[in-house]
Design an enzyme around this catalytic site. Structure first.
Site, PDB file in Angstrom:
ATOM      1  N   HIS A  79     -68.287  52.270 -50.087  1.00 11.90           N
ATOM      2  CA  HIS A  79     -68.366  52.977 -48.732  1.00 11.90           C
ATOM      3  C   HIS A  79     -69.558  52.846 -48.095  1.00 11.90           C
ATOM      4  CE1 HIS A  79     -67.322  55.999 -45.844  1.00 11.90           C
ATOM      5  NE2 HIS A  79     -68.283  56.584 -46.279  1.00 11.90           N
ATOM      6  N   SER A  80     -69.597  52.412 -46.904  1.00  9.48           N
ATOM      7  CA  SER A  80     -70.705  52.251 -46.085  1.00  9.48           C
ATOM      8  C   SER A  80     -71.862  51.223 -46.579  1.00  9.48           C
ATOM      9  CB  SER A  80     -71.629  53.700 -45.820  1.00  9.48           C
ATOM     10  OG  SER A  80     -72.302  53.741 -44.781  1.00  9.48           O
TER      11      SER A  80
END
Length: 247
Positions: A79-80
């Protein structure tokens, strides 16, 4: 028919530790072995110095992955910043002739070719880092109320932003593994920057949208985990051309 066992290595977002994925162990079916990846300088590796260069960190994570011993059937999720690291790891594994993941799953991150590091907060500006944490709305209020915990969070976040700033995109041949992307309708990332992940694979691609902002994976955890189970079990995923308009 029972699904084939698969190890899902999960890389955290900037400023976070492997604990952000611990809940998934009990919430995904048993055939998905969730393995949260701890980065140097946090969590169980707090005594180690943070690695602040993208190339060095991705290479180190590849070395650790190859020593894990569960590469018969695995996937990478991030994520990210974690999505960017998962991408960098996959590129390095391919270059080394190592076993590739069954799929690359990128969440809440613009495509590598569309990243803009100019908008990152200043490297040593606490006020900018705190404002960014507030904007993304993924940090518990208890962290802001605890000066010691906030200091650790800001130091880790600053180091991770330097990792992202040091990333340089190099155009290469598309991956021959599926790329699946998850995005939040309320995130500040432009839909076109999410859709641009399509150019990183010459096989299957999907883009799923969820209500919520940058941390939609927490806000819509049940729906996200349902999508992950569907994707990893090999079911077909529809690919919208743009982010649906929230109603």
């Amino acid at each position: 028919m029972q699904a084939e066992p698969l190890t899902l290595f999960c890389l955290p977002c900037a400023g976070a530790s492997a604990t952000m994925y611990l809940r998934w162990k009990a919430r995904l079916p048993g055939w998905i072995d969730v393995q949260p990846v701890e980065l140097p300088g946090r969590g169980t590796r707090l005594a180690e110095p943070c690695v602040e260069d993208f190339e060095r960190l991705a290479s180190r994570l590849c070395d650790e992955l190859r020593g894990h011993g569960r590469l018969e059937s695995y996937a990478l999720f991030g994520h990210s910043m974690g999505a960017l690291l998962a991408y960098g790891m996959t590129q390095r594994l391919r270059a080394a002739g190592a076993p590739l993941p069954r799929a690359l799953l990128a969440s809440g991150s613009p495509a590598p070719a569309r990243r803009d590091t100019q908008g990152l907060p200043g490297k040593h500006d606490d006020a900018a880092l705190i404002a960014d944490l507030r904007r993304q709305d993924g940090t518990p209020e208890e962290v802001f109320a605890n000066p010691e915990l906030l200091r650790i969070t800001l130091d880790t976040l600053g180091a991770d932003y330097r990792v992202c700033e040091s990333f340089g995109y190099r155009e290469s041949a598309p991956l021959n593994i599926p790329v699946h992307v998850l995005a939040g309708r309320g995130d500040a990332i432009e839909p076109a920057c999410m859709a641009a992940w399509r150019q990183e694979t010459d096989v299957a691609f999907s883009l799923d949208w969820f209500d919520g902002g940058h941390f939609f994976i927490r806000q819509q955890e049940r729906q996200v985990l349902s999508a992950l189970e569907r994707i990893l079990s090999g079911q077909r995923v529809e690919v919208p051309d743009a982010a649906p308009v929230a109603t």
